[in-house]
Design an enzyme around this catalytic site. Structure first.
Site, PDB file in Angstrom:
ATOM      1  CE  LYS A 208      -6.818  21.505   5.901  1.00 20.47           C
ATOM      2  NZ  LYS A 208      -5.646  20.803   5.976  1.00 20.47           N
ATOM      3  CB  VAL A 209     -12.266  27.572   8.315  1.00 21.33           C
ATOM      4  CG1 VAL A 209     -12.186  28.750   9.135  1.00 21.33           C
ATOM      5  CG2 VAL A 209     -12.522  27.885   6.788  1.00 21.33           C
TER       6      VAL A 209
END
Ligand code: G3P
Length: 225
Positions: A85-86
């Site tokens: 997740k970014v």
């Protein structure tokens, strides 16, 4: 519709894996911090419970793309199937491009607008996570944002899925489902509410009372055949 659970709590994950058609677990830094354990232990513990087939998402914390990519590599040494997740910051978008180039699956997170989602999809994110309740809390329209992202995916034939997140009630989940969100991630308390209805409970209680009056208390179909 893909259901995922938004938690790092192992008891909640065990329960959901046992009961529900769960296809993955998502975490974020706040969720991880609540467990107050080394991240490695948390990721390994969740993987042990969910098995190799279900998805596990965990978030990077770095401020630059370079650090985010190094964090992703390090987390994937712990769990090679991990989806990274970014957040949709400019450095995050840069990191998404780099991770995509390395063949690493990415979830773009902290999405509050459809344009952030579009940019993330173009940068290679596989999942696009709009925060529905956080928008609703500030008089935004979280379900509309999720719906518009689903629309953009369809219009531009993007290789991405909505992963709607941040829910506080069943109606929000229902609205994004109607809008065509391919994936939702839901905290355990709201997840349990998806099945709640007093008429379901009273209906089942009525069946039990009628059955037991004839076949006896505690009997099942197996006893009555
Ligand atoms: O994990 C991201 C999102 O689900 C956060 O939810 O409840 O903290 O707004 P919430």
């Amino acid at each position: 519709m893909i259901y995922m659970l938004d938690t790092a709590n192992l008891e909640a994950i065990k329960k959901a894996v046992d009961l529900y058609p769960l296809e993955g677990v998502t975490t974020n830094p706040s969720i991880v911090a609540k467990e107050n354990k080394p991240l490695k232990d948390i990721l390994m513990g969740i993987r042990e419970v969910i098995g190799s087939e279900r998805m596990l998402h965990a978030q990077v914390m770095g401020e630059t793309a370079d650090v985010m990519v190094r964090e992703a590599d390090a987390m994937r040494e712990v769990d090679p199937e991990l989806i990274i997740k970014v957040p949709v910051t400019p450095q995050g978008i840069k990191a998404m491009k780099a991770l995509k180039a390395k063949g690493i699956r990415v979830t773009a997170t902290a999405i509050l607008t459809p344009q952030q989602a579009l940019m993330a999809a173009k940068a290679g994110a596989e999942f696009l996570a709009p925060y529905v309740n956080r928008l609703d809390n500030i008089c935004g329209d979280g379900t509309l944002v999720a719906a518009e992202i689903a629309h953009l995916i369809s219009v531009y034939d993007l290789d991405a899925k909505v992963l709607a997140a941040s829910f506080k009630n069943v109606q929000q989940v229902h609205e994004v489902a109607k809008a065509g969100a391919q994936t939702v991630t839901i905290a355990p308390d709201v997840f349990d509410q998806l099945l709640k209805h007093p008429l379901t409970d009273s209906g089942v209680a009525g069946f039990t009372a009628d059955w037991e009056a004839v076949y006896g208390a505690g009997t099942t179909v197996l006893d009555a055949l």
